[in-house]
Structures are given as structure tokens and as C-alpha cells.
Design a protein around this motif. Structure first.
Motif, PDB file in Angstrom:
ATOM      1  N   GLN A   1      -0.527  12.103  -5.386  1.00 58.03           N
ATOM      2  CA  GLN A   1      -0.606  11.943  -3.939  1.00 58.03           C
ATOM      3  C   GLN A   1      -2.030  12.028  -3.422  1.00 58.03           C
ATOM      4  OE1 GLN A   1       2.069  14.512  -1.839  1.00 58.03           O
ATOM      5  NE2 GLN A   1       1.271  13.984   0.187  1.00 58.03           N
TER       6      GLN A   1
ATOM      7  N   PHE B   1       1.995   3.757  -2.307  1.00 65.08           N
ATOM      8  CA  PHE B   1       1.737   4.250  -3.651  1.00 65.08           C
ATOM      9  C   PHE B   1       2.467   5.570  -3.886  1.00 65.08           C
ATOM     10  CE2 PHE B   1      -2.089   1.992  -2.110  1.00 65.08           C
ATOM     11  CZ  PHE B   1      -2.067   0.915  -2.990  1.00 65.08           C
TER      12      PHE B   1
ATOM     13  N   SER C   1     -10.861   8.045  -4.880  1.00 62.55           N
ATOM     14  CA  SER C   1      -9.964   7.104  -4.211  1.00 62.55           C
ATOM     15  C   SER C   1     -10.656   5.762  -3.992  1.00 62.55           C
ATOM     16  CB  SER C   1      -9.488   7.675  -2.875  1.00 62.55           C
ATOM     17  OG  SER C   1      -8.672   8.811  -3.071  1.00 62.55           O
TER      18      SER C   1
ATOM     19  N   LEU D   1      -7.724  -1.473  -8.007  1.00 60.57           N
ATOM     20  CA  LEU D   1      -6.532  -2.099  -7.420  1.00 60.57           C
ATOM     21  C   LEU D   1      -6.836  -3.500  -6.915  1.00 60.57           C
ATOM     22  CD1 LEU D   1      -5.143   0.988  -5.463  1.00 60.57           C
ATOM     23  CD2 LEU D   1      -3.985  -0.174  -7.362  1.00 60.57           C
TER      24      LEU D   1
ATOM     25  N   SER E   1       0.823  -1.221   0.000  1.00 57.77           N
ATOM     26  CA  SER E   1       0.000   0.000   0.000  1.00 57.77           C
ATOM     27  C   SER E   1       0.853   1.266   0.000  1.00 57.77           C
ATOM     28  CB  SER E   1      -0.946   0.013   1.216  1.00 57.77           C
ATOM     29  OG  SER E   1      -0.219  -0.003   2.436  1.00 57.77           O
TER      30      SER E   1
ATOM     31  N   ILE F   1      -6.003   6.319   0.145  1.00 54.25           N
ATOM     32  CA  ILE F   1      -6.072   4.854   0.115  1.00 54.25           C
ATOM     33  C   ILE F   1      -5.178   4.271   1.205  1.00 54.25           C
ATOM     34  CG2 ILE F   1      -5.561   2.802  -1.258  1.00 54.25           C
ATOM     35  CD1 ILE F   1      -6.326   4.422  -3.757  1.00 54.25           C
ATOM     36  N   SER F   2      -3.948   4.765   1.272  1.00 53.91           N
ATOM     37  CA  SER F   2      -3.037   4.300   2.335  1.00 53.91           C
ATOM     38  C   SER F   2      -3.606   4.614   3.705  1.00 53.91           C
ATOM     39  CB  SER F   2      -1.659   4.962   2.173  1.00 53.91           C
ATOM     40  OG  SER F   2      -1.047   4.572   0.972  1.00 53.91           O
TER      41      SER F   2
ATOM     42  N   TYR G   1      -3.731   8.599  -3.943  1.00 53.90           N
ATOM     43  CA  TYR G   1      -3.222   7.417  -3.240  1.00 53.90           C
ATOM     44  C   TYR G   1      -3.060   7.595  -1.729  1.00 53.90           C
ATOM     45  CZ  TYR G   1      -2.409   5.337  -7.803  1.00 53.90           C
ATOM     46  OH  TYR G   1      -2.581   4.816  -9.056  1.00 53.90           O
TER      47      TYR G   1
END
Length: 332
Positions: free
Chosen positions: A33, A29, A114, A121, A27, A39-40, A36
Motif C-alpha cells: 500500500q 493498485f 513511488s 509502470l 490506477s 501513485i494513485s 501504490y
């Protein structure tokens, strides 16, 4: 493959730790920015990682290597968190696991985009499997993903309907909650090379256990211990949610109880304590509490019945049964 020389709980924690390590690695990425980073953020908010652990555990129990099911487990977790991001948007929720939700921390458009990226993904992770297995996994994943969306729509529809049946409610929680648990387990069995009969049986084990778990969640929301439940008691009542307890009361209650319940579910007082207690009294006196407990037991035993169909050793069946019992006791 790991061996079961250690205690069950230690092994579960080992699988959980291995999965979290894999998630953290996968995770990380880059650009852009603002796509991702959310998402993180959501992936690393924590949680028990129940669904991916079930994928890894099922692979091991069918004599496979859980390392081989790590990407499928991550796809399941990716999809689950995608659904949470979009659910939070629909619910306008400010918090998730005690932290600011994605759309609140960034903005609505970022949350939508996202979330969409997370779904893509998740599909990409299945590309790491051989063609025939890839086809089986993505077919199951597509079916399950669509059912989860259908379950969410049913849940939204029920908010404005006064004629929801118990059968419809059970279908909603099956789709919204149980099928993802079931698919997580079936994927683990598929990756281990289990027979089709066994993959179906383990799916049914997970599906029935997932329904039982959600029904128990309904019960605990009203009657659980706030110290152990982890949520505010009476939250569903405050939000006028038509849970199994409510629907059963409407089905079995007398005219006075039904009229009182309809009135109570039409208001949202600033101080909800009196409303919560009044509704809980109706749940108890109408027989809905006992009926809900009976339904929880019925689906739990149905799950264990499918467990007996599996061509596993008695020891491995026992492990799954203990995991199921631990899930219902909120200890895994």
C-alpha cells in the motif's frame, strides 16, 4: 473512431473524460500500500491532462481509434507525474495543485520509490502494443524521458551559473517541457499508422508549440493577470530564476540596468513587492518584454508552419491549429 460533428471543445472534453475514466480504472493498485497509494494519489490530483489528450486527439485526426492510444496516453501521463514527484522532492515543494506533495504527505523515501515505480509502470503500458509498434513507441519514450532528465539538470545547473546564454535556456525549456508534448503527439500519430513524414512533422508542431507555451509562461509569471494565470505573479522573480526575460535584459540592457538586475537577483527580501516592480521595470525598459513576445510569436508560427506539412484534411489541420491557439490562450 469519433467524428467531428460536435463542437471542438465538446470533443476535447469527451477525450479528456474518456482518458480520466481509463486512468481511474488502471490506477487501482494493491500491495504494498505504501508504494501504490502515493501513485494513485498523485495521478488523481487532477490537472488538464493536456499531454494524454494530445495523444488521443492526434490519433483521431490521423483517422485512428483513440481507444487504441489510451495506454500510450496513460504512459505519458504516468511519466509526467513521476517527474513531478521527483521535481517536488528536489524543490522541497510543499504543495502540488493545491494539495500536499507526495514526499510531504508520506516521506522522502516513499516519494523516491513511488516515483521510480511510476516510471516502470509507464514502460509496462507499452507492452500492450504489437512488437514493431512497441519498439517505435519505447524508443521515442526512452529518448524523451532522458531529455526531460537532462532538461531538469540544466535547470538546476543554471541556478548557480551567471553565464547562461539564451540558446542554453531555450534548450533547457525544450527538453524540460516541449519534448514531452511533442512525443505525446508523435505517439498518437504512430498508433494511427501515419507516415514517418507526418509523425516527424507533428512532433515538430508539438515541440515548437511547447517552447512557445513555456516562454509565454515566463512572460505571464511577471506580467500576467493573477485572476487568470493561476499562479502568484512574480514568483520567478522572487526565486531569482533566470528566465528568458532576465537573460534578454542582461543581453540588451545598459550597464545601469544590468548592475541593478544583478543586485536585485542576489537578494530575497521578506517583502518582495518592491523587488518585483523594480525588476519588471528593467524588463520593460531593456526591451526584454518585446523580445520575449517576439520569441513567443516566432515559435508559435514555426509550429503552425509544420502543421501545413501534414497530410491531413484542411478541417483536421484547422482543429490542430485551434487547439494550439487555445493552448496559448490557456483555454484548453
Amino acid at each position: 473512431m469519433y467524428f467531428w460533428s460536435m463542437a471542438k471543445t465538446d470533443f476535447i472534453e469527451l477525450l479528456r473524460a474518456k482518458f480520466v475514466s481509463h486512468l481511474e480504472t488502471r490506477s487501482k493498485f494493491t500491495e504494498p500500500q505504501n508504494l501504490y497509494e502515493p501513485i494513485s494519489y498523485i495521478l488523481n490530483l487532477g490537472g488538464k491532462r493536456l499531454r494524454p489528450v494530445l495523444t488521443l486527439l492526434t490519433t483521431e485526426l490521423f483517422q485512428g481509434d483513440s481507444d487504441q492510444s489510451m495506454d500510450a496516453a496513460l504512459a505519458i501521463e504516468m511519466f509526467h507525474n513521476f517527474s513531478l514527484v521527483h521535481d517536488d522532492i528536489m524543490d522541497d515543494a510543499p504543495l502540488r495543485r493545491g494539495k500536499t506533495t507526495v514526499h510531504e504527505k508520506w516521506d522522502l523515501n516513499t516519494g523516491i520509490l513511488s516515483g521510480d515505480a511510476m516510471l516502470i509502470l509507464a514502460y509496462q503500458l507499452f507492452e500492450n502494443y504489437p512488437p514493431e509498434l512497441f519498439k517505435k513507441l519505447t524508443s521515442l519514450f526512452s529518448k524523451t524521458s532522458l531529455q526531460v532528465c537532462e532538461g531538469q539538470q540544466y535547470d538546476i545547473d543554471f541556478e548557480t551559473r551567471d553565464d547562461v546564454s539564451l540558446e542554453e535556456y531555450l534548450k533547457m525549456i525544450e527538453y524540460k517541457t516541449a519534448v514531452l508534448v511533442a512525443a505525446a503527439m508523435q505517439m498518437g500519430a504512430m498508433i494511427a499508422g501515419a507516415s514517418e513524414q507526418d509523425t516527424i512533422a507533428v512532433y515538430e508542431f508539438g515541440r515548437n508549440l511547447g517552447i512557445a507555451f513555456q516562454l509565454q509562461d515566463d512572460y505571464l509569471d511577471a506580467f500576467g493577470d493573477p485572476k487568470t494565470f493561476g499562479k502568484q505573479i512574480g514568483g520567478d522573480i522572487m526565486e531569482n530564476k533566470k528566465t528568458y526575460l532576465y537573460l534578454k535584459s542582461m543581453e540588451t540592457g545598459n550597464q545601469e540596468q544590468i548592475e541593478s538586475l544583478l543586485h536585485l537577483y542576489s537578494i530575497k527580501p521578506k517583502d518582495s513587492s518592491s523587488k518585483i516592480e523594480a525588476v519588471k521595470t528593467i524588463f520593460e525598459e531593456s526591451g526584454a518584454v518585446e523580445a520575449t513576445k517576439d520569441a513567443i510569436e516566432m515559435f508559435t508560427q514555426a509550429a503552425f508552419g509544420h502543421l501545413e506539412k501534414l497530410k491531413l484534411s484542411d478541417a483536421n489541420k484547422k482543429i490542430l491549429r485551434q487547439f494550439g491557439e487555445g493552448l496559448m490562450q490557456r483555454t484548453v
